[in-house]
Each structure stands twice: as structure tokens, then as C-alpha cells.
Design an enzyme around this catalytic site. Sequence first.
Site, PDB file in Angstrom:
ATOM      1  N   SER A  25       0.819  -1.218   0.000  1.00  0.00           N
ATOM      2  CA  SER A  25       0.000   0.000   0.000  1.00  0.00           C
ATOM      3  C   SER A  25       0.847   1.261   0.000  1.00  0.00           C
ATOM      4  O   SER A  25       0.304   2.364   0.033  1.00  0.00           O
ATOM      5  CB  SER A  25      -0.909   0.002   1.227  1.00  0.00           C
ATOM      6  OG  SER A  25      -0.167   0.199   2.406  1.00  0.00           O
ATOM      7  N   THR A  63      -1.693   2.759   2.937  1.00  0.00           N
ATOM      8  CA  THR A  63      -1.139   4.069   3.333  1.00  0.00           C
ATOM      9  C   THR A  63      -0.475   3.996   4.698  1.00  0.00           C
ATOM     10  O   THR A  63      -0.870   3.195   5.546  1.00  0.00           O
ATOM     11  CB  THR A  63      -2.230   5.165   3.392  1.00  0.00           C
ATOM     12  OG1 THR A  63      -2.972   5.157   2.189  1.00  0.00           O
ATOM     13  CG2 THR A  63      -1.677   6.537   3.653  1.00  0.00           C
ATOM     14  N   THR A 116       1.744   6.939   0.343  1.00  0.00           N
ATOM     15  CA  THR A 116       0.873   5.853  -0.116  1.00  0.00           C
ATOM     16  C   THR A 116       1.067   5.541  -1.594  1.00  0.00           C
ATOM     17  O   THR A 116       1.544   6.405  -2.352  1.00  0.00           O
ATOM     18  CB  THR A 116      -0.609   6.260   0.084  1.00  0.00           C
ATOM     19  OG1 THR A 116      -1.452   5.133  -0.162  1.00  0.00           O
ATOM     20  CG2 THR A 116      -1.021   7.383  -0.850  1.00  0.00           C
ATOM     21  N   ARG A 142      -5.414   9.365 -10.677  1.00  0.00           N
ATOM     22  CA  ARG A 142      -6.278   9.552  -9.493  1.00  0.00           C
ATOM     23  C   ARG A 142      -5.394   9.922  -8.294  1.00  0.00           C
ATOM     24  O   ARG A 142      -4.383   9.293  -8.022  1.00  0.00           O
ATOM     25  CB  ARG A 142      -7.048   8.266  -9.202  1.00  0.00           C
ATOM     26  CG  ARG A 142      -7.906   8.316  -7.910  1.00  0.00           C
ATOM     27  CD  ARG A 142      -7.176   7.755  -6.714  1.00  0.00           C
ATOM     28  NE  ARG A 142      -8.018   7.626  -5.530  1.00  0.00           N
ATOM     29  CZ  ARG A 142      -7.569   7.322  -4.319  1.00  0.00           C
ATOM     30  NH1 ARG A 142      -6.277   7.137  -4.122  1.00  0.00           N
ATOM     31  NH2 ARG A 142      -8.385   7.220  -3.299  1.00  0.00           N
ATOM     32  N   VAL A 143      -5.797  10.947  -7.573  1.00  0.00           N
ATOM     33  CA  VAL A 143      -5.066  11.355  -6.375  1.00  0.00           C
ATOM     34  C   VAL A 143      -6.010  11.239  -5.188  1.00  0.00           C
ATOM     35  O   VAL A 143      -7.154  11.684  -5.250  1.00  0.00           O
ATOM     36  CB  VAL A 143      -4.555  12.809  -6.525  1.00  0.00           C
ATOM     37  CG1 VAL A 143      -3.966  13.315  -5.217  1.00  0.00           C
ATOM     38  CG2 VAL A 143      -3.519  12.893  -7.647  1.00  0.00           C
ATOM     39  N   GLY A 144      -5.517  10.616  -4.120  1.00  0.00           N
ATOM     40  CA  GLY A 144      -6.339  10.472  -2.920  1.00  0.00           C
ATOM     41  C   GLY A 144      -6.081  11.601  -1.943  1.00  0.00           C
ATOM     42  O   GLY A 144      -5.647  12.695  -2.310  1.00  0.00           O
ATOM     43  N   ASP A 145      -6.346  11.299  -0.676  1.00  0.00           N
ATOM     44  CA  ASP A 145      -6.199  12.316   0.365  1.00  0.00           C
ATOM     45  C   ASP A 145      -4.756  12.492   0.826  1.00  0.00           C
ATOM     46  O   ASP A 145      -4.381  13.551   1.331  1.00  0.00           O
ATOM     47  CB  ASP A 145      -7.056  11.940   1.576  1.00  0.00           C
ATOM     48  CG  ASP A 145      -6.662  10.577   2.146  1.00  0.00           C
ATOM     49  OD1 ASP A 145      -6.325   9.658   1.351  1.00  0.00           O
ATOM     50  OD2 ASP A 145      -6.676  10.417   3.379  1.00  0.00           O
ATOM     51  N   THR A 201      -5.658   7.244   7.006  1.00  0.00           N
ATOM     52  CA  THR A 201      -5.442   6.172   6.039  1.00  0.00           C
ATOM     53  C   THR A 201      -6.820   5.630   5.661  1.00  0.00           C
ATOM     54  O   THR A 201      -7.792   5.848   6.375  1.00  0.00           O
ATOM     55  CB  THR A 201      -4.586   5.022   6.625  1.00  0.00           C
ATOM     56  OG1 THR A 201      -5.268   4.472   7.764  1.00  0.00           O
ATOM     57  CG2 THR A 201      -3.211   5.500   7.049  1.00  0.00           C
ATOM     58  N   GLY A 202      -6.856   4.909   4.545  1.00  0.00           N
ATOM     59  CA  GLY A 202      -8.140   4.353   4.119  1.00  0.00           C
ATOM     60  C   GLY A 202      -8.661   5.095   2.902  1.00  0.00           C
ATOM     61  O   GLY A 202      -7.891   5.716   2.164  1.00  0.00           O
ATOM     62  N   GLY A 252      -9.515   7.536   0.600  1.00  0.00           N
ATOM     63  CA  GLY A 252      -9.190   8.955   0.569  1.00  0.00           C
ATOM     64  C   GLY A 252     -10.324   9.839   0.133  1.00  0.00           C
ATOM     65  O   GLY A 252     -10.452  10.984   0.590  1.00  0.00           O
TER      66      GLY A 252
END
Length: 347
Positions: free
Chosen positions: A52, A193, A211, A221-224, A244-245, A247
Site C-alpha cells: 500500500s 497508506t 501511499t 487519481r489522487v487520494g487524500d 489512512t483508508g 481517501g
Amino acid sequence: MSAATPRNIVISSANGLRACSKAMDMLRSGADTLDAVIAGVNIIELDPKDHSVGYGGLPNEEGVVELDACVMHGPTRRCGSVASIRNIKTPSLVAKAVMEQTDHIMIVGDGALKFAREMGFEETSLLTDESRIAWLVWKRSLRDPAGHNNWGPGLDSPPAKAPIAELKQFFPEATEDTLAWAWSVAVHPPKGTINCLALNTRGEMSGTTTTSGLAWKIAGRVGDSPLIGAGCYVDQDVGAAGSTGRGEENIRIAGGHTIVENMRHGMPPKEACLDALKRVARNFDSDRNRLAAIDINFYALRRDGEHAGATLWNSRRPDGTWSKTYSVNDGGESRLEPCVYLYEKKA
Ligand code: GLY
């Protein structure tokens, strides 16, 4: 908030036991809090077994690993971030270089890779044999109507059992364990993450989150994680928080910043994190059926050393321990502590 004497303390997500130990060693030797948390998460970024984060992280739908990371330095109130960066094993260090070497805060994609090259980072493929097999198994799972599809409306249910015999025909060199794992991550794309937060005896605080993001994501794609105020936020007058998790759910509530603001207004870390989880739940009208597919966790460290890990769903294992935990090191061995939770999932 108590005015206790500051002490060395590091917290992290459950995959961060080694990160906490490394960061604590560095704090004890007088290192800066940001250098300490980055050195901690570098261990996980470089570990091909953590799928991850960093090297060995699960790739996007094109089979390319794209990494996101941010850093925030309490004493100078500076921060830096990179998103969708390819071919660099330690994006947290690139984020620090953005913070230190530029007038910018966030650099993404090809620009981030070019910047990293210019800063002297070594370029390498981040795909391992295991993560490549997992990606190919995911591609095959798309032929299954229950397989995960990025363009569908939600998360799909897996078949009850992984089709190991069928997969073995196509991946004869892979072990059954690898194939079972590959199937599980194909149909339940993980977010993983690592977030790591530190406080030292001078009352200085820093944080980082790094992450490989959502497995099989659409390229770009971009997460948090790289978003200051979502994946991580530090105000050492108050405290630090990270996540984490999934986003997408954190971005919608700016979790890192929300938790620090909650602590600023007097909530202890546990309540501050639970309030953030309630905001996530509210976005689904607290409908537990829809929320059941969501995995999201928050971590908070207050400037006096009080801390918490919190999760949307926790469950008790048969031995009575909690499935969702977070890592803590307050001077001895790193240990896992149970996360507080909004909902309990029956085993
Ligand atoms: N929290 C990591 C991600 O959603 O990308």
C-alpha cells in the site's frame, strides 16, 4: 488541554510499528521531528511486502505504480507534497525536497518525477513480481461480473471463494497463497497508506503521509494522502492529525484539518477523530449498508502527548482483541493500541 511537559512520542497507522521505532530512535538522538517521521516511513516505502506504500505498492489500472505523499513541519509551519509520482521509491523525501527547495507546496505527475530527477533521486520500476501478478489477476477479475470496475457505481462483492485452480493455470509459477492474496486485492482494492506523527521534548511536532493509493485506480487519481489538511495536518500549537483508508471520504471532510481544529476547540483526540468519522457517516446519511464498504481511519496526536487512533468500523477477533489498531511508541517498544470506532462490525 493540559500543560504537561512535552515528551517524545510517535504514532502511526497499524503498518507503522517499525516506523515508530525508527522515529523514536531519531528523536532520542535529537533529530528534527520531520526527519524522524520521514526516516520511519522510508522503511515502509522501501519494503516490497507492504503493498500500500512505495516500492511494491499496487499499481493503477494500467499496471503503473503512482505514489502520493506529503510532509508538514510544525516548527517552521512549512509543508510539501507530491502526487501521482512514478518510479521513485521514497515520495516522502521528494515532498520534503518540494518543501525545502521550492516556493511551491505541491508538484504532481511528470513534473514531480522531473523535479525528483533534478534533485538526484534514483529512478526505478516500483512494480514487484507479486504486485505484477496481483495486477494481472485484477485484469482477469474484470471478466467476472462481480469483479471490481473503476467505472461502476460502487464496490462489488467478490465470489465466495477465489478461483485458485483457474488462476493456477495462468500463473503456474505463483504460490497458492500469492494467488489467494492477489484475488482478494483484485476484488477488494486496498487503500493502505502510512501516516506518522511525532512530538518531541521541545514541543515540536511534524507529520507525513505516504501511499501508493487505491489499487487499480484510474491513472492520475489522487487520494487524500498528499493533500495538506486531509491526509495530514500539523499545527504544533494544538496537535497533528492524519488518515489512512478511502481517501475520497477523507477529502470530503478535510479530515486532518478538521481533527486539529476540533482539538483546538477543546475536544480530546478521541472525540476529535470520532467527530471526523461522524462527518464521513453523515455524507452517507449514516446508512450503515452503504458505509459497510468504507474503510477509513484517523490518527491524532495532541501537543501534550495525548493521542488516538479511530476507525469507522472495528470488530473483535475471536481472541477478544480488536481488528483495527494503530502504532504507538512513547519511549519503549512500539506497540499496537486499539482504535476507537464509530460502528462495530460483528465477526
Ligand atoms: N488514503 C489513501 C488513498 O485513498 O489514496
